[in-house]
Design an enzyme around this catalytic site. Structure first.
Site, mmCIF file in Angstrom:
data_model
loop_
_atom_site.group_PDB
_atom_site.id
_atom_site.type_symbol
_atom_site.label_atom_id
_atom_site.label_comp_id
_atom_site.label_asym_id
_atom_site.label_seq_id
_atom_site.Cartn_x
_atom_site.Cartn_y
_atom_site.Cartn_z
ATOM 1 N NE ARG A 1 -1.893 1.718 3.477
ATOM 2 C CZ ARG A 1 -1.822 1.601 4.806
ATOM 3 N NH1 ARG A 1 -2.534 0.716 5.452
ATOM 4 N NH2 ARG A 1 -1.026 2.393 5.497
ATOM 5 C CG HIS B 1 -6.604 2.322 6.479
ATOM 6 N ND1 HIS B 1 -7.040 1.142 5.911
ATOM 7 C CD2 HIS B 1 -7.648 2.791 7.210
ATOM 8 C CE1 HIS B 1 -8.279 0.908 6.302
ATOM 9 N NE2 HIS B 1 -8.670 1.899 7.077
ATOM 10 C CE1 TYR C 1 0.929 2.431 8.560
ATOM 11 C CE2 TYR C 1 -0.105 4.129 9.917
ATOM 12 C CZ TYR C 1 -0.105 3.344 8.781
ATOM 13 O OH TYR C 1 -1.097 3.472 7.855
#
Lengths: 326, 361
Positions: free
Chosen positions: B261, B265, B274
């Site tokens: 990805r 998100h 992160y």
């Protein structure tokens, strides 16, 4: 016309509906060769074949979840959960998927499916087999909840549930499977949803119940009639839709009411019934409404279950108190 | 379309099947899985998806669009797999990050936008568009796909169903129950697991101890394949094989598409909290669009001029969809009640009446 018990009425209805509509397919644990642990589907696999009466893996979420896909494909699945207490393992599929798929898809995928589930006490089962979980499901918009109390209604409401374009949770009282017997016509009929049944008319106190608790309420009413207390007994038949008018009418006649159910008291469906009565018939009330329920404890070990479930004596006591006699 | 023979480790599903390298050069001995005309059409859909993501992100930041999850980085994974289906008979059961698969099946950008702008009508697939609505409750769609495949075959159709889910959703019990049932019933379903590295912020290593999700298939009695999810040709080839198996009545396949990805998100997420920047850079170098573009150019199917033209065409397509969605009538409060029931209970009908639009559906 024949006298059938509830499990016979259910079996006959499943057979007749399957013969009528080739899109109907049954799925569940042990329903095929074994005919269901209560024999509700006895002989149906032999008659309709393994493609239409399907033994499933021991997995409630996929029994219900696969039913969603089967319905989306154009079929009309009738799933059996072996016990409603294990429906919690499929709750996310029932509440989050079955109930909402029509809405989520804006009408493209209706869910004309039925989830049959036996429940309720007095048959000495191990933990979680007897729990009356109906109130956990009524708060799932999109879903209808039927709770027959007689063999006649088991047949008529099940036929209606199968033909209804909306999904229906159909709760079958375990103790009624063999003990509740009444006359069931051979001819095709349905019992419409949202129409309560006046089991007995009376003028002093309305006793409101559903499923096997109706039998307890009716017996308590019969015994009190001998003592000069005239009770009406109203069987709600379906909790969603709820027959608000019948509730209001019966309370308007009696001015007093008692609700009886097998589920624990707190936030049981009795609370919804009482709230509805105060909205619709408050000015008719002559006394606080009583409720006789199971206790707010987990379902107990079978040896003491008769102390947990609403008994005829507890219902009679509540009626007398509401009637101002005690 | 003669692919190279799979290596033993590819067959063991521990090394991804790879055909088109990051430089856009086919592995030695491989024929392209798609003709250059088809690859160009697939590339167009990949580029439309990237174009849409960029435009939608900007609309979201301007307050013209709600939260959405971009596909960026996973275009080959989604397009390559959807390309292996026949939209006229096969079905897609999506999660929510599979925009181009839905478009390929016939859903429209306008409706996607409409939904993301807050109109529920956008989640209604038109008749003939073989797609279930997007799924927010992760993994709950996977059992549906099995039932759908079973039901279609029960009615004599040779349809197959692909369902998408991620490395995060793979931890849900529904995936286990669904795969187990699919194996038992030999359902014509393809479990397409997009391993994109993260479930929001949780890395794969905290999701599973397995070396490869594809290995799980063995436990359900059907084949698993691991594929380089950033390789359009490899994804197409592996999915095509699964479709052929399903079509022939040989049952399900689990495909792990290993991708990444590249974006957040969703539009509410801040991946800088992160994501390791080094790791991100290494995957940016593996951008799935870059390698198809390079291959198409090497084949003479694309050049500077035609790509400028294509990009202008895609920009126009997105702009027209945005304009149409923004011109769509506003949501009415009565829509709260529409399609909840086919036959609403009296109480629901009364509530509907109380908002003053009963029966306007």
């Amino acid at each position: 016309m024949a006298v059938l018990n509830m499990v016979e009425a259910i079996r006959q209805t499943l057979a007749d509906e399957m013969a009528r509509d080739g899109r109907i397919l049954l799925l569940g644990q042990d329903i095929g060769r074994n005919g269901g642990v209560f024999r509700a589907t006895d002989g149906l696999q032999e008659r309709f074949g393994e493609d239409r009466v399907v033994d499933m893996p021991l997995a409630e979420a996929v029994i219900v979840g696969a039913s969603v896909g089967l319905a989306a494909s154009g079929l009309r699945p009738v799933a059996e959960l072996q016990f409603l207490g294990f429906g919690s393992q499929a709750f996310h599929q029932i509440e989050g998927q079955v109930a909402r798929m029509r809405f989520r898809s804006q009408g493209r995928y209706g869910m004309p499916l039925v989830i049959r589930a036996p429940f309720g006490g007095n048959v000495r089962t191990p933990e979680l087999h007897s729990d009356a979980h109906e109130a956990k499901y009524v708060n799932s918009p999109g879903l209808k909840v039927a709770m027959p109390a007689s063999a006649y209604d088991a047949r008529g409401l099940l036929a209606e549930a199968i033909r209804d374009p909306d999904p229906v949770l159909f709760c079958e009282p375990l103790r009624g499977y063999r003990r509740i017997k009444d006359e069931v016509p051979d001819a095709d009929y349905t019992v419409p949803f949202g129409q309560a049944r006046l089991v007995r008319d009376g003028t002093d106190v309305a006793v409101i119940a559903w499923s096997a608790a109706v039998t307890v309420a009716a017996e308590a009413a019969a015994q009190l009639a001998a003592d000069g207390i005239s009770c009406a007994v109203l069987d709600l038949r379906t909790l969603v839709p709820l027959d608000v008018r019948a509730l209001a009418e019966v309370v308007a006649r009696t001015g007093r009411a008692v609700v009886v159910h097998e589920a624990p008291m707190t936030a049981g469906f009795g609370a919804e019934v009482i709230a509805t009565i105060q909205e619709e018939a408050f000015w008719s009330l002559e006394a606080p409404i009583g409720r006789v329920t199971a206790y707010d404890t987990p379902y107990p070990i079978a040896s003491v279950e008769e102390h947990y479930l609403p008994s005829i004596e507890r219902v009679k006591h509540a009626i007398r108190r509401v009637a101002g006699e005690v | 379309m003669g692919p190279a023979t799979a290596t033993a480790r590819e067959q063991a599903a521990v090394v991804p099947v790879t055909r088109l390298g990051p430089d856009g050069v086919l592995a030695p001995g491989c024929d392209p899985a798609l003709s250059s005309a088809e690859a160009l059409a697939a590339f167009r859909l990949m580029l439309l998806t990237r174009t849409y993501d960029e435009r939608a992100f900007s609309l979201q930041r301007q307050g013209r669009l709600g939260t959405f999850s971009p596909v960026t980085g996973q275009e080959a994974s989604v397009v390559g797999s959807a390309w292996a289906l026949d939209p006229t008979r096969d079905w897609v059961v999506p999660q929510y990050r599979e925009l181009p698969a839905m478009l390929r099946q016939g859903h429209t950008l306008e409706k996607v936008l409409l939904y993301q702008m807050g109109n529920p009508v956008g989640n209604r697939m038109e008749e003939g568009v073989n797609v279930l609505p997007i799924q927010i409750s992760l993994a709950a769609q996977v059992p549906h796909a099995v039932g759908l495949a079973w039901g279609l075959r029960h009615q004599g159709l040779d349809a197959c169903v692909i369902t998408y889910f991620g490395d995060g959703a793979s931890s849900e019990g529904d995936v286990h129950e669904a795969m187990n049932l699919a194996g038992v019933r030999r359902a014509s379903v393809i479990f397409f697991l997009q391993n994109n590295g993260f479930a929001i912020s949780t890395p794969v290593a905290k999701q599973t101890a397995t070396e490869s999700f594809a290995l799980r298939a063995a436990g359900y009695g059907f084949p698993g394949e691991l594929v380089d999810g950033n390789d359009l040709f490899a994804v197409y080839e592996v999915t095509r094989r699964a479709v052929e198996r399903a079509r022939a009545g040989e049952g399900p396949t689990l495909i792990e598409s290993r991708t990444y990805r590249l974006g957040p998100h969703n539009t509410a997420d801040d991946p800088t909290r992160y994501v390791d920047p080094e790791e991100l850079r290494s995957w940016q170098a593996l951008d799935p669009i870059v390698r198809v573009r390079a291959w198409l150019r090497s084949e003479g199917a694309l050049d500077d001029a035609s790509e400028v033209e294509l990009q202008a065409e895609l920009d126009g397509e997105v702009a027209r969809a945005v304009a149409a969605a923004e011109a769509f009538p506003k949501v009415r409060p009565g829509q709260i009640f529409e399609h909840v029931y086919a036959r609403p209970p009296d109480r629901v009908a009364a509530q509907w009446e109380s908002v003053g639009e009963a029966g306007s559906a």
